[in-house]
Write a protein that holds these residues in place. Sequence first.
Motif, PDB file in Angstrom:
ATOM      1  N   LEU A   1       0.779  -1.185   0.067  1.00  0.00           N
ATOM      2  CA  LEU A   1      -0.033  -0.066  -0.189  1.00  0.00           C
ATOM      3  C   LEU A   1       0.840   1.400  -0.013  1.00  0.00           C
ATOM      4  O   LEU A   1       0.748   2.178  -0.746  1.00  0.00           O
ATOM      5  N   ALA A   2       1.797   1.274   0.904  1.00  0.00           N
ATOM      6  CA  ALA A   2       2.721   2.458   0.886  1.00  0.00           C
ATOM      7  C   ALA A   2       3.716   2.426  -0.204  1.00  0.00           C
ATOM      8  O   ALA A   2       3.726   3.675  -0.822  1.00  0.00           O
TER       9      ALA A   2
ATOM     10  N   PHE B   1       1.486   3.976  -3.107  1.00  0.00           N
ATOM     11  CA  PHE B   1       1.065   5.245  -2.752  1.00  0.00           C
ATOM     12  C   PHE B   1       2.241   6.054  -3.362  1.00  0.00           C
ATOM     13  O   PHE B   1       2.334   6.968  -3.874  1.00  0.00           O
TER      14      PHE B   1
ATOM     15  N   LEU C   1      -7.325   0.091  -2.677  1.00  0.00           N
ATOM     16  CA  LEU C   1      -6.023   0.062  -3.442  1.00  0.00           C
ATOM     17  C   LEU C   1      -6.294   1.233  -4.575  1.00  0.00           C
ATOM     18  O   LEU C   1      -5.420   1.822  -4.873  1.00  0.00           O
TER      19      LEU C   1
ATOM     20  N   VAL D   1      -5.687   4.491  -2.688  1.00  0.00           N
ATOM     21  CA  VAL D   1      -4.510   4.643  -2.792  1.00  0.00           C
ATOM     22  C   VAL D   1      -3.916   5.466  -3.872  1.00  0.00           C
ATOM     23  O   VAL D   1      -3.114   6.406  -3.914  1.00  0.00           O
TER      24      VAL D   1
ATOM     25  N   GLY E   1      -2.576   9.356  -4.388  1.00  0.00           N
ATOM     26  CA  GLY E   1      -1.312   9.447  -4.641  1.00  0.00           C
ATOM     27  C   GLY E   1      -1.034  10.337  -6.055  1.00  0.00           C
ATOM     28  O   GLY E   1      -0.354  11.241  -6.324  1.00  0.00           O
TER      29      GLY E   1
ATOM     30  N   TYR F   1      -0.643   4.210   5.352  1.00  0.00           N
ATOM     31  CA  TYR F   1      -0.674   2.790   4.405  1.00  0.00           C
ATOM     32  C   TYR F   1       0.394   1.768   4.861  1.00  0.00           C
ATOM     33  O   TYR F   1       0.083   0.683   4.743  1.00  0.00           O
TER      34      TYR F   1
ATOM     35  N   TYR G   1     -11.706   5.662   1.775  1.00  0.00           N
ATOM     36  CA  TYR G   1     -10.387   5.359   1.939  1.00  0.00           C
ATOM     37  C   TYR G   1      -9.361   6.505   1.486  1.00  0.00           C
ATOM     38  O   TYR G   1      -8.168   6.415   1.527  1.00  0.00           O
TER      39      TYR G   1
ATOM     40  N   TYR H   1      -5.279  11.117   1.520  1.00  0.00           N
ATOM     41  CA  TYR H   1      -4.456  12.067   1.118  1.00  0.00           C
ATOM     42  C   TYR H   1      -5.050  13.469   0.927  1.00  0.00           C
ATOM     43  O   TYR H   1      -4.985  14.273   1.417  1.00  0.00           O
TER      44      TYR H   1
END
Length: 424
Positions: A109-110, A113, A151, A154, A158, A205, A400, A403
């Motif tokens: 996830l991180a 992103f 997902l 994410v 981003g 994340y 979700y 950001y």
Amino acid sequence: MKKGLIALSPLVVFILLYLVTSIIAGDFYKVPITVAFMTASAYAVVVCGGLPLGKRIDIFSRGAGTGQMMLMIWIFILAGAFAHSAKIMGAIDATVNLSLTLLPGNMLLAGLFLAACFISLSIGTSVGTIVALTPIAAGIASQTGSSIALLTAVVVGGSFFGDNLSFISDTTIAATQTQGCRLSDKFRVNSFIVVPSALVVFVIYLFMGSGIHSPQHVPDVSFVKVIPYLIVLLTAIFGMNVMAVLALGILSSGLIGLLTSSFDFYGWLGAMGTGIVGMGELIIITMMAGGLLGIIKYNGGIDYLIRLLTSHVSNKRGAELSIAALVSMVNLCTANNTVAILTVGGIAKQIGDRYGVDNRKCASILDTFSCTMQGLIPYGAQMLMAAGLAQLNPVSILPYLYYPVIVGIVALLSILLRYPKRYS
């Protein structure tokens, strides 16, 4: 007051026409925004009373063809030529594969992103990033049993990092040109807001995705095809003129495309032409927005709106809050962050000048709050695109989207707490 309301009425006509017809149609992209602008522009010419028709049209045309507007249009043309020639050459696929290759195994996830942030920063478009990564995110979700909505969110989150920060993003170009500041200066101010926000989301994340693993089979990376994006990113960071930056991007994309046989000379020309044509609607909107605001300004509408918005403003903090509220409200109605910036940019400039707001901070506020609002509306182009590619309801993605929410909070705190100090 009556004169001020009449002067502002073309802007109200545009917002109401676009908003009401879109609600009736149940689709914010069924109603062409160019038609709404055309109708509002015709109305503006009609209500500009006391002048011969030729004079009214001249006022509109001078607003549409100012030096600032023409410079913006030239930048849009070069950006379109670069973006599409780089895409046809294979730079997007190469950048995506490079990002996925660098993803840590247990930090999906991180890492996803981070990949979306890097790609959007490189290519300057949230929609392009979503188109490139959402199918991959949906595939990963189905393979790992993870939430597709998570997902997808994410990637969407981003994608707004670069949309807000990239030197070749149309929102960045619009914000800096309307406020009369350099891209590199706005980049520095924005970095103080969006980089801490991105780091917070990255950590969130990181914990959420610790039990998910990245895909095992990623296509080989063609490193040479990533070079045009790196050239654009680095030259822009070092303060080169944006037109020179884009020219270098076009040239490097063409040379690498020819050397790798991605296209021949005529294919390169065709790719640039397609990219320029693809910017046509944005160019038309830019000119009509300039003409519309030219008539509004001539009739005293901007002065009236400034007085209305700043009637209780006594300092820079109040001026910045009024600018943030204005661009957010217009973005909510138009579902287009670039259009929102173009629509209120001139007004924001005058408010900022009156209360001594740093034009770099003003450009950052315009871009950040418009991107925040764009990231939270389920009928925005980005959300609709992501939902369509992932076969989801756009509303299912919203819970979700960390950001845009965190960026909005940090941006609001930057106004209230006068941060960063050097620009406040």
